[in-house]
Design an enzyme around this catalytic site. Structure first.
Site, PDB file in Angstrom:
ATOM      1  N   ASN A  15       0.967  -1.067   0.310  1.00 45.39           N
ATOM      2  CA  ASN A  15      -0.168  -0.104  -0.256  1.00 45.39           C
ATOM      3  C   ASN A  15       0.734   1.561   0.119  1.00 45.39           C
ATOM      4  OD1 ASN A  15       1.140   1.099   3.074  1.00 45.39           O
ATOM      5  ND2 ASN A  15      -0.709  -0.770   2.980  1.00 45.39           N
ATOM      6  N   PRO A  16       0.212   2.634  -0.148  1.00 49.36           N
ATOM      7  CA  PRO A  16       0.664   3.673  -1.035  1.00 49.36           C
ATOM      8  C   PRO A  16       2.599   3.692   0.877  1.00 49.36           C
ATOM      9  CG  PRO A  16      -0.912   4.179  -1.240  1.00 49.36           C
ATOM     10  CD  PRO A  16      -1.378   3.270  -0.255  1.00 49.36           C
ATOM     11  N   CYS A  17       1.550   3.189   2.283  1.00 50.58           N
ATOM     12  CA  CYS A  17       2.626   3.365   3.243  1.00 50.58           C
ATOM     13  C   CYS A  17       3.289   2.142   3.359  1.00 50.58           C
ATOM     14  CB  CYS A  17       1.589   3.548   4.487  1.00 50.58           C
ATOM     15  SG  CYS A  17       1.167   5.134   4.198  1.00 50.58           S
ATOM     16  N   GLY A  18       3.465   0.763   2.767  1.00 51.52           N
ATOM     17  CA  GLY A  18       4.159  -0.454   2.927  1.00 51.52           C
ATOM     18  C   GLY A  18       4.865  -0.417   3.278  1.00 51.52           C
ATOM     19  N   GLU A  19       5.902  -0.520   3.839  1.00 47.28           N
ATOM     20  CA  GLU A  19       7.190  -1.283   4.900  1.00 47.28           C
ATOM     21  C   GLU A  19       8.175  -2.600   3.788  1.00 47.28           C
ATOM     22  OE1 GLU A  19       4.908  -3.823   7.521  1.00 47.28           O
ATOM     23  OE2 GLU A  19       5.225  -1.275   6.949  1.00 47.28           O
TER      24      GLU A  19
END
Length: 172
Positions: A15-19
């Site tokens: 996702n856009p904030c995925g690590e």
């Protein structure tokens, strides 16, 4: 998750904030341990007993979140409960070393950090094995394939033995 049937283990993105990449509809419930609270003033070291207790309690807590969570999509719920994936982060590392009077970035700090994170990994996996003995392994678990994964091959024998005997509650 490379061994999942029906392509469930295919990594598709973040996702856009995925690590890190996860499987389709994959869910990772994240928690953090405040390392600055693990300082033992008497020994000027890490309070290893307290840290072990916190790691085992946080493993149970994070696992319980999977069942208590509300899922907007049934696909998320299926993956969350099929993998029981949790992430255990930390905060307060620099503060811990300040309390121990160990210079940040020093050889001593690097050596202690390795010791600390090995302890965190080992105890977290042992806690997950204990939960598997109590509640069962994650549904997508395949013992032989799990033990053949690259990461598990690097784990100490006591962890591999615990997984062999008890299973594992959380894929990670």
């Amino acid at each position: 998750s490379w061994y999942y049937p029906n392509g469930k283990g295919k990594l598709i993105g973040t996702n856009p904030c995925g690590e890190q990449p996860l499987t389709g509809f994959g869910v990772c419930n994240l928690g953090a341990v405040n390392l600055s609270l693990m300082y033992d003033e008497k020994t000027n070291d890490i309070n290893w007993d307290l840290l072990k207790e916190v790691l085992h309690v946080s493993q149970r807590f994070s696992d319980n979140v999977i069942d208590a969570n509300y899922y907007f999509f049934s696909e998320n719920e299926e993956m969350a409960k099929g993998e029981r994936r949790i992430g255990k982060g930390v905060m307060g590392l620099a503060d811990l070393f300040i309390k121990m009077k160990i210079p940040y970035g020093s050889e001593e700090m690097l050596k202690k950090t390795d010791e600390l994170f090995e302890f965190i990994a080992v105890e977290s996996y042992l806690a997950s094995a204990n939960l598997a003995e109590e509640k069962g392994s994650f549904p997508y678990f395949d013992k032989e394939k799990f033990l053949e994964s690259g990461y598990m091959k690097t784990m100490p024998e006591k962890v591999r033995k615990a997984v062999q005997q008890k299973g594992i509650r959380n894929v990670t």
